[in-house]
Design an enzyme around this catalytic site. Structure first.
Site, PDB file in Angstrom:
ATOM      1  N   ARG A 189      -9.504   1.150   8.548  1.00  0.00           N
ATOM      2  CA  ARG A 189      -9.075  -0.208   8.833  1.00  0.00           C
ATOM      3  C   ARG A 189     -10.132  -0.989   9.578  1.00  0.00           C
ATOM      4  O   ARG A 189      -9.919  -2.144   9.901  1.00  0.00           O
ATOM      5  CB  ARG A 189      -7.843  -0.127   9.723  1.00  0.00           C
ATOM      6  CG  ARG A 189      -6.592  -0.645   9.086  1.00  0.00           C
ATOM      7  CD  ARG A 189      -5.547  -0.525  10.161  1.00  0.00           C
ATOM      8  NE  ARG A 189      -4.391  -1.274   9.857  1.00  0.00           N
ATOM      9  CZ  ARG A 189      -3.330  -0.789   9.216  1.00  0.00           C
ATOM     10  NH1 ARG A 189      -3.333   0.434   8.767  1.00  0.00           N
ATOM     11  NH2 ARG A 189      -2.294  -1.545   9.019  1.00  0.00           N
ATOM     12  N   ARG A 238      12.011  -5.994   4.539  1.00  0.00           N
ATOM     13  CA  ARG A 238      11.702  -4.563   4.467  1.00  0.00           C
ATOM     14  C   ARG A 238      12.616  -3.765   5.391  1.00  0.00           C
ATOM     15  O   ARG A 238      12.928  -4.177   6.508  1.00  0.00           O
ATOM     16  CB  ARG A 238      10.256  -4.301   4.867  1.00  0.00           C
ATOM     17  CG  ARG A 238      10.006  -2.785   4.953  1.00  0.00           C
ATOM     18  CD  ARG A 238       8.580  -2.416   4.957  1.00  0.00           C
ATOM     19  NE  ARG A 238       7.862  -2.921   6.109  1.00  0.00           N
ATOM     20  CZ  ARG A 238       6.585  -2.701   6.292  1.00  0.00           C
ATOM     21  NH1 ARG A 238       5.892  -2.026   5.413  1.00  0.00           N
ATOM     22  NH2 ARG A 238       5.993  -3.174   7.359  1.00  0.00           N
ATOM     23  N   ARG A 266      11.348  -2.416  10.985  1.00  0.00           N
ATOM     24  CA  ARG A 266      10.299  -1.864  11.839  1.00  0.00           C
ATOM     25  C   ARG A 266      10.021  -2.795  13.016  1.00  0.00           C
ATOM     26  O   ARG A 266      10.042  -4.006  12.865  1.00  0.00           O
ATOM     27  CB  ARG A 266       9.016  -1.679  11.022  1.00  0.00           C
ATOM     28  CG  ARG A 266       8.742  -0.229  10.716  1.00  0.00           C
ATOM     29  CD  ARG A 266       7.653  -0.048   9.704  1.00  0.00           C
ATOM     30  NE  ARG A 266       6.390  -0.687  10.077  1.00  0.00           N
ATOM     31  CZ  ARG A 266       5.299  -0.634   9.329  1.00  0.00           C
ATOM     32  NH1 ARG A 266       5.327   0.015   8.173  1.00  0.00           N
ATOM     33  NH2 ARG A 266       4.199  -1.220   9.707  1.00  0.00           N
ATOM     34  N   ARG A 325      -0.599  -9.322  12.942  1.00  0.00           N
ATOM     35  CA  ARG A 325      -1.177  -8.250  12.111  1.00  0.00           C
ATOM     36  C   ARG A 325      -2.032  -8.833  10.993  1.00  0.00           C
ATOM     37  O   ARG A 325      -3.064  -8.270  10.644  1.00  0.00           O
ATOM     38  CB  ARG A 325      -0.056  -7.374  11.532  1.00  0.00           C
ATOM     39  CG  ARG A 325       0.554  -6.451  12.588  1.00  0.00           C
ATOM     40  CD  ARG A 325       1.923  -5.952  12.201  1.00  0.00           C
ATOM     41  NE  ARG A 325       1.930  -5.156  11.002  1.00  0.00           N
ATOM     42  CZ  ARG A 325       3.014  -4.954  10.250  1.00  0.00           C
ATOM     43  NH1 ARG A 325       4.166  -5.481  10.602  1.00  0.00           N
ATOM     44  NH2 ARG A 325       2.944  -4.207   9.177  1.00  0.00           N
ATOM     45  N   LYS A 343       0.835  -1.209   0.000  1.00  0.00           N
ATOM     46  CA  LYS A 343       0.000   0.000   0.000  1.00  0.00           C
ATOM     47  C   LYS A 343       0.864   1.251   0.000  1.00  0.00           C
ATOM     48  O   LYS A 343       0.649   2.170  -0.776  1.00  0.00           O
ATOM     49  CB  LYS A 343      -0.905   0.044   1.249  1.00  0.00           C
ATOM     50  CG  LYS A 343      -1.826  -1.128   1.401  1.00  0.00           C
ATOM     51  CD  LYS A 343      -2.696  -0.998   2.646  1.00  0.00           C
ATOM     52  CE  LYS A 343      -1.927  -1.046   3.958  1.00  0.00           C
ATOM     53  NZ  LYS A 343      -1.242  -2.331   4.228  1.00  0.00           N
TER      54      LYS A 343
END
Ligand code: AP5
Ligand code: MG
Length: 214
Positions: A88, A127, A160, A171, A13
Site C-alpha cells: 500500500r 457493505r 465495519r 481512506r 479487491k
C-alpha cells in the site's frame, strides 16, 4: 502464481480476491483481514493497529511488513497467493520485491480494480462484513440469505468501524497520496493490468479470468 490486487478502498479487491483464491487454489492474504483478526483476538499487534485503522490512516510499514511476511512464509503460500491490501506504499512494494528477489522470485500480476471515488462512497455504506470469517456482503448488490447473518459461518454481520462516511473520505485521501503511486511502480515492471471495477462483480471476475487464463 503471485498476484497483487490494487485499487481504492471499496473498489472490490476483497470480493475479487476471494474468487481468485478459490478458482486458482491459492491463499487469499488480506492485511486488512489479518489486522481485524488481531483486533478481535485482542493481540498486541491488534491494539497497535486499531487506532490507525479507525482513523482511516495506514498502519506503519514496519508492523505491516512483519505481519505480511509471517503469513506468506507459511507452507500454504509456497505455490503462490493473492495479496489484497498489500503493498500500500512504495516502501512496502520495494521490501516485497527485494524479499522475493532473494529467492529468485517475483510478482506475476498486479491487477488494478478501477472505481471512481463517487461510486466508492455509495458502496461502502451498504457493505456488511462478517465479524468471524471476514466475508463481505452488500445490502443491495450481495445480500446475505438471512438479514444480518453470514451465509458461510452463521455469525453476525456488521458495518465495519472504518466504513463511516467521514472515515471513508479519509481512506480515499490516503489512497490517492500513498497507494496510487503503486500503479506507476507496477506499470514500470510491466505487470500492471487495469480492470473496470464499476461493472457487475461477475463481469469484473470474468475480465480477471480472461487475464489469468482458465
Ligand atoms: P482493508 O481491509 O484492506 O480495506 P480497504 O483497502 O480500505 O479496502 P476494503 O476492504 O474497504 O475494500 P475492498 O476493495 O476489499 O472492497 P470489497 O470487496 O469489500 O484495510 C483496512 C485498513 O487496514 C486500512 O485503512 C489500514 O489502516 C490498514 N491496512 C491494511 N493493509 C495495510 C497495509 N498494507 N499498510 C498499512 N495499513 C494497512 O467491496 C466493497 C463493497 O462493495 C462490498 O459491500 C461489496 O459487496 C461491494 N462490491 C464489490 N464489488 C462490487 C461491484 N462490482 N459492484 C457493486 N458492488 C460491489
Ligand atoms: Mg477488503
Amino acid at each position: 502464481m503471485k498476484i497483487i490486487m490494487l485499487g481504492a478502498p471499496g473498489a472490490g479487491k476483497g470480493t475479487q480476491a476471494i474468487q481468485i483464491a478459490e478458482k486458482y487454489r491459492i491463499p487469499h492474504v488480506s492485511t486488512g483481514d489479518l489486522f481485524r483478526s488481531n483486533i478481535s483476538n485482542n493481540t498486541e499487534l491488534g491494539k497497535e493497529a486499531k487506532g490507525y485503522m479507525d482513523a482511516g490512516k495506514l498502519v506503519p510499514d514496519e508492523l505491516t511488513v512483519r505481519m505480511l511476511f509471517d503469513r506468506v512464509s507459511k507452507d500454504d503460500c509456497a505455490n503462490g497467493y493473492v495479496l489484497d491490501g498489500f503493498p500500500r506504499t512504495i516502501a512496502q512494494a520495494e521490501v516485497l520485491e527485494a524479499e522475493l528477489a532473494k529467492r529468485n522470485d517475483k510478482i506475476d500480476y498486479a491487477i488494478d480494480v478501477e472505481v471512481p471515488d463517487e461510486n466508492i462512497v455509495k458502496r461502502m455504506g451498504g457493505r456488511r462484513a462478517c465479524v468471524k470469517c471476514g466475508a463481505t456482503y452488500h445490502i443491495e448488490h450481495v445480500p446475505p440469505k438471512q438479514e444480518g447473518i453470514c451465509d458461510h459461518c452463521g455469525s453476525e454481520l456488521v458495518l465495519r468501524a472504518d466504513d463511516a462516511p467521514e472515515t471513508v473520505l479519509k481512506r480515499l485521501q490516503v489512497y490517492h497520496e500513498q497507494t496510487q503511486p503503486l500503479i506507476d511502480f507496477y506499470g514500470s515492471r510491466n505487470i500492471l493490468h487495469e480492470i473496470d471495477g464499476t461493472q457487475d462483480m461477475n463481469q469484473v471476475f470474468a475480465d480477471i479470468v480472461k487475464l489469468l487464463g482458465e
